[in-house]
Design a protein around this motif. Structure first.
Motif, PDB file in Angstrom:
ATOM      1  N   GLU A 382       0.846  -1.187   0.000  1.00  0.00           N
ATOM      2  CA  GLU A 382       0.000   0.000   0.000  1.00  0.00           C
ATOM      3  C   GLU A 382       0.886   1.243   0.000  1.00  0.00           C
ATOM      4  OE1 GLU A 382      -4.230   1.309   1.934  1.00  0.00           O
ATOM      5  OE2 GLU A 382      -3.284  -0.600   2.381  1.00  0.00           O
ATOM      6  N   ARG A 383       0.822   2.010  -1.056  1.00  0.00           N
ATOM      7  CA  ARG A 383       1.737   3.138  -1.234  1.00  0.00           C
ATOM      8  C   ARG A 383       1.136   4.463  -0.776  1.00  0.00           C
ATOM      9  NH1 ARG A 383       5.903   2.175  -4.685  1.00  0.00           N
ATOM     10  NH2 ARG A 383       6.666   4.121  -3.765  1.00  0.00           N
ATOM     11  N   ASN A 384      -0.159   4.653  -0.939  1.00  0.00           N
ATOM     12  CA  ASN A 384      -0.788   5.932  -0.595  1.00  0.00           C
ATOM     13  C   ASN A 384      -1.274   5.886   0.857  1.00  0.00           C
ATOM     14  OD1 ASN A 384      -0.441   7.002  -3.229  1.00  0.00           O
ATOM     15  ND2 ASN A 384      -2.208   5.796  -3.903  1.00  0.00           N
ATOM     16  N   LEU A 385      -0.356   6.164   1.764  1.00  0.00           N
ATOM     17  CA  LEU A 385      -0.662   6.049   3.190  1.00  0.00           C
ATOM     18  C   LEU A 385      -1.107   7.374   3.809  1.00  0.00           C
ATOM     19  CD1 LEU A 385       2.329   3.800   4.331  1.00  0.00           C
ATOM     20  CD2 LEU A 385      -0.015   3.093   3.877  1.00  0.00           C
ATOM     21  N   LEU A 386      -0.689   8.483   3.222  1.00  0.00           N
ATOM     22  CA  LEU A 386      -0.997   9.779   3.828  1.00  0.00           C
ATOM     23  C   LEU A 386      -2.472  10.115   3.683  1.00  0.00           C
ATOM     24  CD1 LEU A 386       1.982  12.087   2.776  1.00  0.00           C
ATOM     25  CD2 LEU A 386       1.524  11.134   5.024  1.00  0.00           C
ATOM     26  N   LEU A 917       4.867  -7.189   5.852  1.00  0.00           N
ATOM     27  CA  LEU A 917       5.169  -6.144   6.831  1.00  0.00           C
ATOM     28  C   LEU A 917       3.849  -5.428   7.128  1.00  0.00           C
ATOM     29  CD1 LEU A 917       7.253  -4.679   8.500  1.00  0.00           C
ATOM     30  CD2 LEU A 917       7.687  -3.170   6.562  1.00  0.00           C
ATOM     31  N   VAL A 918       3.202  -5.846   8.190  1.00  0.00           N
ATOM     32  CA  VAL A 918       1.830  -5.430   8.463  1.00  0.00           C
ATOM     33  C   VAL A 918       1.775  -4.688   9.799  1.00  0.00           C
ATOM     34  CG1 VAL A 918      -0.537  -6.224   8.803  1.00  0.00           C
ATOM     35  CG2 VAL A 918       0.948  -7.387   7.179  1.00  0.00           C
ATOM     36  N   LEU A 919       1.037  -3.583   9.806  1.00  0.00           N
ATOM     37  CA  LEU A 919       0.764  -2.834  11.023  1.00  0.00           C
ATOM     38  C   LEU A 919      -0.714  -2.449  11.032  1.00  0.00           C
ATOM     39  CD1 LEU A 919       3.814  -0.390  11.417  1.00  0.00           C
ATOM     40  CD2 LEU A 919       3.264  -2.373  12.822  1.00  0.00           C
ATOM     41  N   PRO A 920      -1.277  -2.204  12.211  1.00  0.00           N
ATOM     42  CA  PRO A 920      -2.661  -1.704  12.232  1.00  0.00           C
ATOM     43  C   PRO A 920      -2.731  -0.333  11.575  1.00  0.00           C
ATOM     44  CG  PRO A 920      -1.667  -1.575  14.416  1.00  0.00           C
ATOM     45  CD  PRO A 920      -0.714  -2.352  13.569  1.00  0.00           C
ATOM     46  N   SER A 921      -3.879  -0.019  11.027  1.00  0.00           N
ATOM     47  CA  SER A 921      -4.018   1.224  10.276  1.00  0.00           C
ATOM     48  C   SER A 921      -3.659   2.449  11.113  1.00  0.00           C
ATOM     49  CB  SER A 921      -5.456   1.352   9.753  1.00  0.00           C
ATOM     50  OG  SER A 921      -5.635   2.543   9.052  1.00  0.00           O
ATOM     51  N   ALA A 922      -3.947   2.418  12.398  1.00  0.00           N
ATOM     52  CA  ALA A 922      -3.641   3.565  13.253  1.00  0.00           C
ATOM     53  C   ALA A 922      -2.142   3.849  13.316  1.00  0.00           C
ATOM     54  CB  ALA A 922      -4.187   3.328  14.667  1.00  0.00           C
ATOM     55  N   MET A 923      -1.314   2.820  13.103  1.00  0.00           N
ATOM     56  CA  MET A 923       0.144   2.972  13.186  1.00  0.00           C
ATOM     57  C   MET A 923       0.811   2.831  11.824  1.00  0.00           C
ATOM     58  SD  MET A 923       0.898   3.676  16.316  1.00  0.00           S
ATOM     59  CE  MET A 923       2.670   3.389  16.305  1.00  0.00           C
ATOM     60  N   LEU A 998       0.822  15.428  -0.324  1.00  0.00           N
ATOM     61  CA  LEU A 998       1.553  14.532  -1.212  1.00  0.00           C
ATOM     62  C   LEU A 998       2.664  13.856  -0.433  1.00  0.00           C
ATOM     63  CD1 LEU A 998       1.947  16.865  -4.349  1.00  0.00           C
ATOM     64  CD2 LEU A 998       0.161  15.158  -3.911  1.00  0.00           C
ATOM     65  N   HIS A 999       3.003  12.639  -0.841  1.00  0.00           N
ATOM     66  CA  HIS A 999       4.132  11.940  -0.235  1.00  0.00           C
ATOM     67  C   HIS A 999       5.428  12.678  -0.543  1.00  0.00           C
ATOM     68  CE1 HIS A 999       2.600   8.062   1.415  1.00  0.00           C
ATOM     69  NE2 HIS A 999       1.540   8.403   0.690  1.00  0.00           N
ATOM     70  N   LEU A1000       6.356  12.617   0.404  1.00  0.00           N
ATOM     71  CA  LEU A1000       7.620  13.332   0.265  1.00  0.00           C
ATOM     72  C   LEU A1000       8.579  12.522  -0.601  1.00  0.00           C
ATOM     73  CD1 LEU A1000       8.034  14.664   3.907  1.00  0.00           C
ATOM     74  CD2 LEU A1000       7.249  15.900   1.890  1.00  0.00           C
ATOM     75  N   SER A1001       8.289  12.507  -1.884  1.00  0.00           N
ATOM     76  CA  SER A1001       9.099  11.767  -2.847  1.00  0.00           C
ATOM     77  C   SER A1001       9.167  12.567  -4.137  1.00  0.00           C
ATOM     78  CB  SER A1001       8.489  10.385  -3.103  1.00  0.00           C
ATOM     79  OG  SER A1001       9.155   9.743  -4.169  1.00  0.00           O
ATOM     80  N   SER A1002      10.311  12.500  -4.792  1.00  0.00           N
ATOM     81  CA  SER A1002      10.462  13.200  -6.070  1.00  0.00           C
ATOM     82  C   SER A1002       9.525  12.625  -7.123  1.00  0.00           C
ATOM     83  CB  SER A1002      11.919  13.118  -6.538  1.00  0.00           C
ATOM     84  OG  SER A1002      12.326  11.767  -6.645  1.00  0.00           O
ATOM     85  N   ASP A1003       9.030  11.421  -6.911  1.00  0.00           N
ATOM     86  CA  ASP A1003       8.067  10.843  -7.854  1.00  0.00           C
ATOM     87  C   ASP A1003       6.782  11.672  -7.905  1.00  0.00           C
ATOM     88  OD1 ASP A1003       9.864   8.845  -8.308  1.00  0.00           O
ATOM     89  OD2 ASP A1003       8.897   7.387  -6.988  1.00  0.00           O
ATOM     90  N   ARG A1004       6.472  12.388  -6.815  1.00  0.00           N
ATOM     91  CA  ARG A1004       5.242  13.174  -6.775  1.00  0.00           C
ATOM     92  C   ARG A1004       5.427  14.573  -7.367  1.00  0.00           C
ATOM     93  NH1 ARG A1004       1.430  10.095  -3.911  1.00  0.00           N
ATOM     94  NH2 ARG A1004       2.440   8.052  -3.625  1.00  0.00           N
ATOM     95  N   LEU A1005       6.646  14.927  -7.749  1.00  0.00           N
ATOM     96  CA  LEU A1005       6.921  16.227  -8.362  1.00  0.00           C
ATOM     97  C   LEU A1005       6.883  16.110  -9.876  1.00  0.00           C
ATOM     98  CD1 LEU A1005       9.952  17.435  -6.194  1.00  0.00           C
ATOM     99  CD2 LEU A1005       7.517  17.795  -5.764  1.00  0.00           C
TER     100      LEU A1005
END
Length: 1119
Positions: A382-386, A917-923, A998-1005
């Motif tokens: 899952e890439r779009n976490l923000l 690599l799994v975490l609850p959504s809150a974390m 936006l995610h802090l990645s140059s891919d988003r620029l």
């Protein structure tokens, strides 16, 4: 030196130069041998037996914190003997060397020892936290020898088995002391409390007005005056008697200027309310009680050793259903979350919610929205976490009635909004328990209460609050210690509704944040006036930087806005190789300079005329400020006697206390506190341990502790173009509750951006609210304990902080543990009480109360986790660890915190595959935030970082409020050229767009766009070289990209819809920030773009791996 029209005097006595031992002894051999931070060490399988049972390991001797000489501080419980003001304080000799504690390092404090008996009992090992098995309410166990082995790169949180081994308790009678900033507090008992109380000059010989007892009130039921506050809503009209008044008070970012004697009618009413003091307990005066002789007894400490008589404690009494909140049971209604992400479901072997419920111990009673926070998220897929908007604080699972009156998360925030019932459950979750406080922040509306009766619990001294239980009209049960207390007669009257018989409708019980006007019983001397001393570097280096002119201009402009009233006093002190005092006594034709050239035996040439009343000597002050820049314009003195200047400032301010503002531009080179350059420029990019993060001398720390004892706060402005050893200089502010401001490469011509920031910061600094001679005590529900404080402060006891000055821009963090099961209650409460003197000389008590549910299931703990608060608390702990154990060890510990959480969650849900690599959504954002923290200037390696800039970043982590800290750590990125009105806010006829994060990645620029990066203290606008001409024309005011200036520091005001939208958005971002942010427009082809891209933490860089690679490392270690 002297200037025309100024007389000079010089000193003749010489004295020996003081030398002090090093604050940080050399570490033990082999402790700093942590692996390079980019190759994280493998981690053993997670189990309770594989972890060392302590949280904060240090292999070297922790520095002692000699407390300042004890003064008669104001406190929050009234004395009852007129002789109190002349009695010396008892000796307090707490010890802090304790064996290792349990998870997150600490177990609760043992029960308090008998009054005035504080034996020092050294414990084996050198640990900062209380031991498991020792309880505040049970007899502590005996100490045993031996120390736990040190683990290099141990995680910031270490765990112990659910049943800790016997023998780790404290010796009988041993008093354990809270740690501050990762270091034990309170040593050197020979100079702590044993001296007689010194004289305060005009403030000495104060006698309390009356004693205090718990006898029933003998007075009749008073009437109330409800006074309006200027500019705010009025609650009714004034009644006949002023004994009980209630009003709302507005707090803006800047303090109101002092008023003349001919004040308005509104101010007269306000002053009347503020002066209406009174008794401080739940009953009025009567027979005398024992004289309180320490801060603990005066303010009201924690739970006493003696059991409360059974007749007075009624935990099972049926509550009176007509008042309060019956039974206070944990609610089951669903909290309204601000953000409900719509994640895609992946076809992989994740458990469904029913399976997850069974694995985590059941979800009975958990609302649907809380189930969403538990949804397992595979971070590798899952890439779009923000979220689309900046993340807010999670809402606790409380009833709507309790939510409505709960404390704002901007003031009081807990890392877990669902408190585990036991320490074992907390250990199992692998999450830290702590509080983040912003107690003196600016508030738009603050209920201010003037009453003869400040109702408090007779046992634990908790202030009455919305979460107490009214058993009937005459009895209320404390929500912290569960004692049943009587309701005093005066409390039966409600000043808001002007009715009787409704104690549960009083403003104290309807608001979780209130401010009381304290009576003289809360004072050990008359409230001090607002006193400001400015200590100015006037060496050649300082004159070249040009700061002095801009400081004088700013102070002249804001002189009438300095917080204070007619008693406000100011003074000035300048220094180079000598120290210059200024006589500003009213009646002189011009200021007089008095020069003391003997810096080894500093004395005050005149005690009466150097600190003057601002109102009486305003013209002389203005004349001095106008002349100062030219007086030293041609100086060739390049030396800096900062240490002696601070010693002189301490002597000047001792009679009253107040605020010292120090402006320094270079390394101190003369006299006490002189420093040598310790920075090796070739090591700035090292991936190994960073040296010299601790102070070179403890001179500044000792001086700060002395200042704290005399109610003097020291603020430091460092405007330097070269290394100045901020790690040593910052101690003067760290331990005196001051602030640190840093302007690297400052020059009034060559660095206009820093000059603009300095001017804006100085205006805010000079005009913001301030509290003097403050103390703050944090209380919590019985069963919880506090063990470590973070921030600029001095710890007087396990829960009492001494704050010589308190300002609205500083925050604090607290680590906590669960010492006893919380099974007796479904709610846990925390209360912070800040007692301070306002700039107008009024004693006030600001009280914040937070209520959270107590849970028994691991799923509920995870559902209520506050990922931002957890990250900020871990950041504070990592800063301490980097100083004590080395930067690589602190970085490894942060990584291990993520690994531990991943392993704990995986072990809780048994059917999760090892390859996930799994975490609850809150974390879900926890690994991203930790990676951003590792790349932040304070903790990064591999990137060229000046030592002073690194240390300043560390200082920011210890004092910034959570929202600002999160922006410093993980900036917000927005696209500007495609901004629209969709989802916009409509505020006062202004449309404020809300672009998505936006995610802090140059891919988003993209090079055809323009992007805003909000870093908290600075704003960057990056413009791609293919950006559309319409955006450049309508927003930047240029025809094309080639016309864009290479250095642009503002968005021009253009009469175009797009310009108005973007400027409204920028103004909205900075609306609630204490200090305005400079803005930099960066072209795509400019060299400054490296600074912009450095903040894109999800990309691989010199300071760390990419986010995807970081997740792979976490997965490898967790497996």
């Amino acid at each position: 030196m002297s200037a025309p029209g100024y007389s000079s005097t010089g000193s003749t006595a010489n004295g020996p130069t003081q030398s002090y031992p090093q604050m940080y002894p050399p570490p033990s051999a082999g402790y700093y041998g942590a692996p390079p931070p980019q190759s994280y060490p493998s981690k053993p399988p997670l189990s309770s037996t594989t972890h060392s049972p302590h949280y904060y390991q240090n292999s070297h001797t922790q520095p002692h914190h000699p407390p300042p000489s004890q003064q008669a501080y104001p406190s929050t419980a009234p004395p009852s003997s007129p002789q109190y003001g002349q009695q010396p304080f008892p000796p307090q000799q707490p010890s802090y060397g304790t064996p290792p504690g349990s998870y997150y390092g600490h177990q609760p404090y043992p029960g308090p020892p008998p009054p005035q008996q504080y034996p020092v009992t050294p414990a084996p090992g050198n640990y900062l936290h209380p031991a498991p098995g020792s309880g505040q309410y049970a007899a502590p166990q005996s100490a045993v020898g031996g120390a736990a082995p040190v683990q290099v790169g141990a995680p910031l949180h270490q765990y112990s088995p659910a049943q800790p081994p016997r023998g780790y308790g404290s010796a009988p009678g041993q008093q354990q002391t809270a740690a501050v900033n990762g270091q034990p507090h309170g040593t050197a008992p020979q100079s702590f409390d044993q001296r007689p109380q010194p004289s305060y000059g005009p403030y000495s010989g104060v006698e309390p007005s009356s004693g205090q007892t718990d006898a029933p009130s003998s007075t009749g039921t008073p009437s109330a005056s409800v006074a309006p506050s200027p500019g705010h809503h009025q609650h009714g009209n004034a009644a006949s008697a002023p004994q009980s008044a209630y009003r709302y008070e507005g707090h803006s970012g800047a303090s109101e200027p002092a008023q003349s004697s001919s004040s308005s009618e509104d101010e007269d009413i306000e002053e009347e309310d503020e002066e209406a003091g009174g008794d401080t307990s739940s009953s009025t005066t009567g027979s005398a009680s024992p004289v309180p002789n320490s801060y603990d007894s005066l303010e009201g400490g924690s739970f006493p050793d003696a059991q409360t008589p059974s007749s007075e404690v009624a935990p099972h009494v049926q509550p009176y259903t007509g008042y309060g909140y019956p039974n206070m049971e944990a609610p089951t209604s669903a909290p309204q979350h601000q953000y409900q992400p719509g994640y895609q479901q992946y076809s992989q072997p994740f458990p469904n919610l029913s399976q997850l419920s069974a694995a985590l111990g059941g979800l009975s009673g958990v609302p649907e929205l809380e189930v969403e926070t538990l949804r397992p998220v595979n971070l590798l897929q899952e890439r779009n976490l923000l979220p689309p908007r900046p993340l807010g604080a999670p809402e606790p699972n409380l009833s709507p009635e309790l939510k409505k009156v709960n404390c704002s998360p901007e003031t009081f925030r807990c890392t877990l909004t669902s408190i585990p019932q036991t320490q074992a459950l907390l250990n199992k979750a692998r999450l830290p328990l702590g509080l983040l406080l912003h107690p003196f922040r600016d508030l738009q509306q603050l209920p201010v209460i003037t009453s003869n009766t400040i109702v408090r619990c007779r046992t634990c001294r908790t202030y009455i609050n919305p979460f107490v239980t009214f058993l009937d009209q005459r009895r209320w049960k404390c929500n912290l210690c569960y004692r049943v207390n009587d309701v005093p007669d005066e409390f039966m009257y409600n000043p808001v509704t002007r009715s009787y018989g409704e104690p549960h409708r009083r403003p104290e019980v309807q608001n979780s944040t209130v401010e009381f006007i304290a009576s003289s019983d809360y004072m050990l001397r008359p409230p001090q006036p607002a006193v400001y001393l400015f200590v100015l570097d006037v060496s050649h280096n300082a004159v070249e930087s040009g700061y002095l002119k801009y400081f004088c201009d700013s102070l002249l402009e804001n002189l009438d806005k300095l917080p204070g009233n007619g008693r406000c006093r100011v003074g000035f002190l300048t220094f180079d190789s000598t120290i210059h005092f200024y006589n500003l006594q009213d009646g002189l034709s011009q200021p007089q300079m008095l020069v003391v050239s003997d810096i080894h035996d500093v004395f005050i040439p005149s005690h009466d005329n150097l600190m003057v009343n601002l109102k009486e000597s305003k013209e002389l002050v203005k004349e001095l400020l106008a002349a100062l820049p030219s007086m030293f314009a041609h100086t060739r003195d390049s030396q800096s006697a900062l240490g002696p200047a601070l010693q002189a400032a301490f002597k000047l301010m001792t009679p009253t206390g107040g605020r010292v503002s120090v402006f320094q531009t270079q390394l101190p080179t003369l006299g006490a506190g002189l420093l040598l350059s310790r920075e090796d420029p070739n090591q700035r990019s090292s991936t190994k341990a960073v040296q010299h993060l601790g102070p070179a001398t403890d001179f500044y720390k000792k001086l700060a502790l002395d200042c704290s004892g005399q109610q003097i706060g020291v603020d430091l402005f460092l405007l330097s173009s070269q290394y100045s050893d901020l790690s040593s200089l910052a101690c003067m502010s760290k331990f005196s509750a001051g602030s640190v401001f840093y302007y690297p490469s400052f020059h009034h011509v060559h660095n206009s951006a820093q000059l603009e920031k300095f001017q804006r910061d100085l205006e805010r600094y000079l005009t913001r609210k301030i509290g003097f001679e403050a103390v703050m005590r944090i209380r919590c529900t019985k069963g919880l304990s506090i063990h470590t404080f973070h921030g600029n402060l001095f710890v007087r006891s396990t829960d009492l902080l001494s704050l010589a000055n308190v300002n609205p821009d500083s925050a604090f963090a607290v680590q906590m543990s669960i010492e006893d099961s919380l099974a007796d209650s479904s709610l846990a409460c925390f209360q912070a009480a800040l007692l301070y003197t306002s700039s107008k000389g009024k004693r006030r008590i600001r009280v914040h109360t937070l209520c959270l549910p107590v849970v028994t299931q691991l799923s509920e703990v995870y559902a209520g986790a506050d990922v931002q608060a957890i990250t900020c608390l871990l950041a504070n702990m990592a800063i301490d660890r980097s100083v004590s154990s080395g930067l690589p060890d602190a970085r490894d510990a942060l990584v291990n915190a993520v690994v531990d959480l991943v392993g704990a969650y995986r072990s809780s849900v048994s059917n999760l595959q090892q390859s996930c690599l799994v975490l609850p959504s809150a974390m879900r954002l926890f690994p991203l935030y930790i990676l951003a923290l590792l790349k932040q200037k304070a903790l990064r390696t591999g990137t060229s970082t000046r030592l002073d800039e690194r240390v300043f970043a560390m200082c920011q982590f210890k004092t910034e409020p959570l929202p600002q800290l999160m922006r410093l750590m993980h900036p917000d990125l927005y696209r500007l050229d495609t901004i629209s009105d969709q989802g916009a806010l409509h505020l006062n006829d202004v449309i404020v767009p809300q672009p998505q994060l936006l995610h802090l990645s140059s891919d988003r620029l993209s090079r055809d766009g323009a992007f805003l990066l909000d870093c908290g203290s600075v704003l960057f606008v990056w413009v791609g070289r293919a950006c559309c001409d319409m955006f450049l024309r309508d927003v930047m005011g240029v025809h094309d990209y080639a016309s864009l200036p290479p250095s642009m520091n503002h968005i021009p005001e253009l009469d175009t819809p797009l310009s108005e939208r973007i400027r409204a958005f920028l103004d909205w971002l900075q609306e609630n920030r204490a200090f305005s942010c400079p803005l930099h427009v960066i072209r795509d082809d400019a060299s400054e773009k490296a600074t912009f891209f450095q903040h894109l933490v999800e990309d691989s860089s010199e300071s760390g791996s990419s986010y995807y690679d970081f997740l792979q490392q976490i997965l490898l270690q967790a497996s």
